[in-house]
Design a protein around this motif. Structure first.
Motif, mmCIF file in Angstrom:
data_model
loop_
_atom_site.group_PDB
_atom_site.id
_atom_site.type_symbol
_atom_site.label_atom_id
_atom_site.label_comp_id
_atom_site.label_asym_id
_atom_site.label_seq_id
_atom_site.Cartn_x
_atom_site.Cartn_y
_atom_site.Cartn_z
ATOM 1 N N THR A 13 49.608 -46.453 -56.701
ATOM 2 C CA THR A 13 48.757 -46.002 -57.673
ATOM 3 C C THR A 13 47.561 -47.123 -57.525
ATOM 4 O O THR A 13 47.408 -48.209 -57.091
ATOM 5 N N PHE A 14 46.331 -46.630 -58.219
ATOM 6 C CA PHE A 14 45.100 -47.507 -58.075
ATOM 7 C C PHE A 14 45.579 -48.783 -58.846
ATOM 8 O O PHE A 14 45.060 -49.928 -58.138
ATOM 9 N N ASP A 15 46.253 -49.065 -59.659
ATOM 10 C CA ASP A 15 46.549 -50.124 -60.435
ATOM 11 C C ASP A 15 47.192 -51.009 -59.567
ATOM 12 O O ASP A 15 47.100 -52.218 -59.486
ATOM 13 N N LEU A 16 48.435 -50.526 -59.084
ATOM 14 C CA LEU A 16 49.267 -51.137 -58.149
ATOM 15 C C LEU A 16 48.435 -51.593 -57.018
ATOM 16 O O LEU A 16 48.601 -52.806 -56.493
ATOM 17 N N ALA A 17 47.518 -50.764 -56.462
ATOM 18 C CA ALA A 17 46.788 -51.220 -55.244
ATOM 19 C C ALA A 17 45.908 -52.255 -55.434
ATOM 20 O O ALA A 17 45.819 -53.239 -54.758
ATOM 21 N N GLU A 18 45.232 -52.371 -56.869
ATOM 22 C CA GLU A 18 44.488 -53.524 -57.117
ATOM 23 C C GLU A 18 45.261 -54.816 -57.349
ATOM 24 O O GLU A 18 44.969 -56.000 -56.769
ATOM 25 N N LYS A 19 46.664 -54.833 -57.847
ATOM 26 C CA LYS A 19 47.490 -55.761 -57.625
ATOM 27 C C LYS A 19 47.949 -56.311 -56.309
ATOM 28 O O LYS A 19 47.609 -57.436 -56.020
ATOM 29 N N PHE A 20 47.955 -55.549 -55.354
ATOM 30 C CA PHE A 20 48.283 -55.747 -54.107
ATOM 31 C C PHE A 20 47.085 -56.686 -53.356
ATOM 32 O O PHE A 20 47.130 -57.509 -52.777
ATOM 33 N N LEU A 21 45.680 -56.135 -53.780
ATOM 34 C CA LEU A 21 44.630 -56.680 -53.319
ATOM 35 C C LEU A 21 44.402 -58.007 -53.843
ATOM 36 O O LEU A 21 44.040 -58.948 -53.022
ATOM 37 N N ALA A 22 44.680 -58.123 -54.944
ATOM 38 C CA ALA A 22 44.614 -59.458 -55.743
ATOM 39 C C ALA A 22 45.603 -60.504 -55.191
ATOM 40 O O ALA A 22 45.188 -61.738 -55.307
ATOM 41 N N ALA A 23 46.551 -59.922 -54.647
ATOM 42 C CA ALA A 23 47.695 -60.825 -54.118
ATOM 43 C C ALA A 23 47.472 -61.370 -52.603
ATOM 44 O O ALA A 23 48.051 -62.011 -52.002
ATOM 45 N N GLN A 24 46.172 -60.935 -52.116
ATOM 46 C CA GLN A 24 45.836 -61.347 -50.712
ATOM 47 C C GLN A 24 44.858 -62.595 -50.724
ATOM 48 O O GLN A 24 43.688 -62.157 -51.238
ATOM 49 N N PRO A 25 45.216 -63.433 -50.489
ATOM 50 C CA PRO A 25 44.400 -64.791 -50.564
ATOM 51 C C PRO A 25 42.858 -64.660 -50.061
ATOM 52 O O PRO A 25 41.828 -64.948 -50.464
ATOM 53 N N PHE A 26 42.981 -64.042 -48.648
ATOM 54 C CA PHE A 26 41.656 -63.786 -48.067
ATOM 55 C C PHE A 26 40.734 -62.846 -48.788
ATOM 56 O O PHE A 26 39.782 -63.338 -48.739
ATOM 57 N N SER A 27 41.366 -61.827 -49.302
ATOM 58 C CA SER A 27 40.629 -60.699 -49.785
ATOM 59 C C SER A 27 39.875 -61.517 -51.077
ATOM 60 O O SER A 27 38.905 -61.199 -51.454
ATOM 61 N N VAL A 28 40.756 -62.317 -51.959
ATOM 62 C CA VAL A 28 40.275 -63.006 -53.028
ATOM 63 C C VAL A 28 39.068 -63.936 -52.465
ATOM 64 O O VAL A 28 37.835 -64.029 -53.149
ATOM 65 N N LEU A 29 39.140 -64.477 -51.382
ATOM 66 C CA LEU A 29 38.212 -65.427 -51.062
ATOM 67 C C LEU A 29 36.930 -64.883 -50.626
ATOM 68 O O LEU A 29 35.686 -65.256 -51.177
ATOM 69 N N LEU A 30 37.030 -63.525 -50.186
ATOM 70 C CA LEU A 30 35.716 -62.831 -49.783
ATOM 71 C C LEU A 30 35.140 -62.097 -51.203
ATOM 72 O O LEU A 30 34.203 -61.663 -50.895
ATOM 73 N N GLY A 31 35.934 -61.875 -52.028
ATOM 74 C CA GLY A 31 35.556 -61.363 -53.374
ATOM 75 C C GLY A 31 35.693 -59.595 -53.005
ATOM 76 O O GLY A 31 34.733 -59.063 -53.778
ATOM 77 N N ALA A 32 36.569 -59.440 -52.370
ATOM 78 C CA ALA A 32 36.690 -57.803 -52.269
ATOM 79 C C ALA A 32 37.344 -57.196 -53.361
ATOM 80 O O ALA A 32 38.175 -57.776 -54.337
ATOM 81 N N ARG A 33 36.922 -55.967 -53.472
ATOM 82 C CA ARG A 33 37.478 -55.176 -54.878
ATOM 83 C C ARG A 33 37.489 -53.686 -54.361
ATOM 84 O O ARG A 33 36.726 -53.149 -53.653
ATOM 85 N N LEU A 34 38.633 -53.042 -54.856
ATOM 86 C CA LEU A 34 38.773 -51.880 -54.760
ATOM 87 C C LEU A 34 38.080 -50.973 -55.652
ATOM 88 O O LEU A 34 38.228 -51.158 -56.977
ATOM 89 N N THR A 35 37.378 -50.146 -55.190
ATOM 90 C CA THR A 35 36.346 -48.971 -56.079
ATOM 91 C C THR A 35 36.946 -47.650 -56.016
ATOM 92 O O THR A 35 36.307 -47.140 -57.060
ATOM 93 N N ALA A 36 37.462 -47.207 -55.279
ATOM 94 C CA ALA A 36 38.092 -45.808 -55.187
ATOM 95 C C ALA A 36 39.478 -46.125 -54.439
ATOM 96 O O ALA A 36 39.849 -46.704 -53.632
ATOM 97 N N PHE A 37 40.453 -45.216 -55.093
ATOM 98 C CA PHE A 37 41.632 -45.106 -54.325
ATOM 99 C C PHE A 37 42.494 -43.913 -54.651
ATOM 100 O O PHE A 37 42.438 -43.654 -56.013
ATOM 101 N N GLY A 38 42.943 -43.178 -53.862
ATOM 102 C CA GLY A 38 43.948 -42.091 -54.114
ATOM 103 C C GLY A 38 43.468 -40.908 -53.131
ATOM 104 O O GLY A 38 42.335 -40.772 -52.627
ATOM 105 N N ASP A 39 44.294 -39.548 -53.342
ATOM 106 C CA ASP A 39 43.814 -38.378 -52.512
ATOM 107 C C ASP A 39 43.501 -38.811 -51.184
ATOM 108 O O ASP A 39 42.623 -38.205 -50.573
ATOM 109 N N GLY A 40 44.194 -39.624 -50.253
ATOM 110 C CA GLY A 40 44.113 -39.886 -48.983
ATOM 111 C C GLY A 40 43.001 -40.800 -48.758
ATOM 112 O O GLY A 40 42.458 -40.911 -47.384
ATOM 113 N N GLY A 41 42.634 -41.320 -49.640
ATOM 114 C CA GLY A 41 41.141 -42.419 -49.359
ATOM 115 C C GLY A 41 41.372 -43.782 -50.148
ATOM 116 O O GLY A 41 42.006 -43.745 -51.110
ATOM 117 N N ALA A 42 40.523 -44.484 -49.820
ATOM 118 C CA ALA A 42 40.286 -45.893 -50.383
ATOM 119 C C ALA A 42 38.934 -46.225 -50.017
ATOM 120 O O ALA A 42 38.387 -46.329 -48.831
#
Length: 137
Positions: free
Chosen positions: A4-33
């Motif tokens: 789900t979107f919420d779970l995907a956001e948690k996975f992104l937040a668990a990636q130290p490199f993604s956190v370092l870059l300040g990445a954020r998930l703005t859309a997720f689902g229906d075959g896209g992200a």
């Protein structure tokens, strides 16, 4: 397990490199992200453009998240290619990935990477394609 979107956001937040870059998930689902990050001076190369490695990171991660919509949460990048079309300049990098085809263990995805300027105008700067595999244990 469905990703789900919420779970995907948690996975992104668990990636130290993604956190370092300040990445954020703005859309997720229906075959896209869609992944976004603010373009900062410390992410640029010597000519003042966004570093190609940052574009590669964004393509890889967006492709993998898009594939997760089809394959579930345990996925790994099998490989990807990227073509740089023009220098990345702007305020925000947006990586929009979608599943082109998915089977039970593998998905092929495409990704368009655009920079967004202060007025909200998007400029396509790279395209990528990747293969993602299910890592079921």
């Amino acid at each position: 397990m469905e990703l789900t979107f919420d779970l995907a956001e948690k996975f992104l937040a668990a990636q130290p490199f993604s956190v370092l870059l300040g990445a954020r998930l703005t859309a997720f689902g229906d075959g896209g992200a869609t992944l976004e990050l603010d373009i900062r001076d410390d992410l640029k190369q010597q000519n003042g453009f966004l570093h190609g490695g940052v574009l590669g990171y964004a393509a890889d991660n967006a492709i993998t998240f898009a594939a997760g919509t089809a394959l579930g949460p345990e996925v790994l990048t099998g490989g990807f290619t990227i073509s740089y079309l023009r220098p990345g300049a702007g305020a925000v990098l947006r990586a929009e990935a979608k599943v082109a085809h998915a089977g039970s263990r593998q998905a092929t995805c495409t990704c368009e990477l655009s920079t967004i300027d202060g007025d909200g105008k998007a400029t396509l700067c790279a395209v990528a394609q990747g293969t993602v595999i299910a890592a079921r244990r």
